[in-house]
Write an enzyme that holds these catalytic residues in place. Structure first.
Site, PDB file in Angstrom:
ATOM      1  N   GLY A  38      38.660  -0.514 119.526  1.00  0.00           N
ATOM      2  CA  GLY A  38      38.245   0.592 120.377  1.00  0.00           C
ATOM      3  C   GLY A  38      38.781   1.938 119.938  1.00  0.00           C
ATOM      4  N   GLN A  97      34.942  -0.055 139.549  1.00  0.00           N
ATOM      5  CA  GLN A  97      36.076   0.033 138.616  1.00  0.00           C
ATOM      6  C   GLN A  97      37.289   0.602 139.350  1.00  0.00           C
ATOM      7  OE1 GLN A  97      35.882   0.604 134.316  1.00  0.00           O
ATOM      8  NE2 GLN A  97      33.853   1.500 134.618  1.00  0.00           N
ATOM      9  N   TYR A 139      40.814   0.365 137.436  1.00  0.00           N
ATOM     10  CA  TYR A 139      40.847   1.251 136.271  1.00  0.00           C
ATOM     11  C   TYR A 139      40.924   2.714 136.705  1.00  0.00           C
ATOM     12  CZ  TYR A 139      39.278   3.440 131.899  1.00  0.00           C
ATOM     13  OH  TYR A 139      39.175   4.223 130.783  1.00  0.00           O
ATOM     14  N   THR A 153      40.052  -3.376 132.073  1.00  0.00           N
ATOM     15  CA  THR A 153      39.240  -3.039 133.233  1.00  0.00           C
ATOM     16  C   THR A 153      38.450  -4.258 133.660  1.00  0.00           C
ATOM     17  OG1 THR A 153      37.744  -1.381 134.195  1.00  0.00           O
ATOM     18  CG2 THR A 153      37.153  -2.242 132.034  1.00  0.00           C
ATOM     19  N   ALA A 211      46.259   1.651 125.218  1.00  0.00           N
ATOM     20  CA  ALA A 211      45.899   0.319 125.722  1.00  0.00           C
ATOM     21  C   ALA A 211      45.275   0.403 127.108  1.00  0.00           C
ATOM     22  CB  ALA A 211      47.133  -0.575 125.753  1.00  0.00           C
TER      23      ALA A 211
END
Length: 322
Positions: free
Chosen positions: A15, A145, A148, A90, A87
């Site tokens: 990512g 979410q 997150y 989710t 880092a």
């Protein structure tokens, strides 16, 4: 170019973190990476080589392990001048259906991982920059979410508090915060998902390389906060002006924009409890829709333009018309 510059990327095996590793290597840094997945770390060691890369399996939610990793970095590569906390975990899930331990695990990795990384960095760094990775969702949360978004909100408060402490101490280390838009990363392949469709980044979608470019600007510049992509600007300033309208708008279509057209198999594995099997790559599966062009804006400058520049321009325009 200075020799033997050392940087750390926590969460750098895939990512955005992986894209940041490549950007740092291109700038001549030796890079230390930590992540949970040993297979991806081993692939990075083989690809890059031990002379330029230290790759250690560490869970960022483990504070003691992160401090041990920081000591290993100093002993192996030297004292870092850049530390990037990237880092995250989710889950795409209604809050009512999310078990408490799942919520806590996401917050532990996404928020406490940055807390632990910052603490470990301050134990060993003498000067330089710590860059925390935030999100436009820190200003405007979205449904499905909750954990997150909560973690990203917390990162804003934590980073601002520590930044002021370091200024008070006249420390040689400073903090920066990079607020990212929707980025084409593997998280949409391996995140836990309770929607009937596979998740996608809510458009517009940007490349990890654009995010890495913003992180490098933060690491080598002096901006306290950076907005990436027009969508982040819209989220930040939109929620300042029309928060209630955005609540209703996201209630109507905030979930739908996170759904792709592909059905989600009910037995798909995810990376919440253990690392997912995936190559050590930055990009996800939405490359055909991801743009490498996007705004990278000093957030403080953007605020001044919006709150002072726009009214001043309107006043001058009024004078001209009058």
């Amino acid at each position: 170019m200075a020799k033997d510059r050392v940087a750390v990327v926590a969460g750098g095996s895939a990512g955005v973190g992986r894209a940041v590793v490549s950007a740092l290597l291109d700038k001549g840094y030796k890079v230390a990476v930590c992540a949970r997945g040993e297979e991806r770390l081993a692939a990075m060691r083989e690809e890059i080589g031990a002379e330029r890369l230290l790759a250690t399996s560490v869970d960022v939610a483990d504070a003691a392990a992160m401090e041990g990793f920081a000591k290993e970095v100093v002993e192996t590569l030297g004292v870092p001048s850049v530390w990037v906390n990237s880092a995250m975990l989710t889950a795409f899930s209604p809050f009512r259906e999310m078990p408490p331990e799942e919520f806590e695990q996401i917050v532990a990795a996404t928020f406490m991982g940055q807390v632990n990384g910052t603490r470990a960095a301050l134990r060993v760094m003498e000067r330089g920059r710590i860059v925390n990775i935030g999100s436009g969702l820190a200003y405007r949360p979205v449904p499905f979410q909750s954990a997150y978004c909560a973690a990203k909100h917390a990162i804003n408060g934590f980073t601002g508090s520590i930044a002021s402490e370091l200024m008070r101490e006249k420390s040689g280390v400073s903090l920066a915060l990079v607020q990212l838009p929707a980025v084409n990363t593997p998280q949409f392949t391996w995140a836990r998902n309770r929607m009937k469709k596979k998740p996608q980044p809510a458009p517009p979608i940007y490349t990890p390389e654009l995010a890495a470019k913003a992180v490098m600007k933060a690491a080598e510049g002096d901006a306290r906060e950076i907005f990436v992509g027009k969508s982040v600007m819209q989220l930040v300033f939109g929620t300042m002006v029309l928060p209630a309208w955005l609540d209703k708008k996201l209630a109507e279509d905030g979930v739908e924009t996170q759904k792709s057209d592909e059905a989600e198999p009910g037995d798909r594995e995810d990376n919440l409890e253990t690392p997912a099997e995936h190559p050590a790559t930055a990009d996800g599966r939405f490359g055909d829709r991801a743009s490498s062009d996007g705004w990278i804006v000093d957030a403080d400058l953007a605020r001044k333009v919006v709150f002072f520049g726009v009214p001043a321009l309107a006043f001058l325009l009024g004078l001209v018309i009058g």
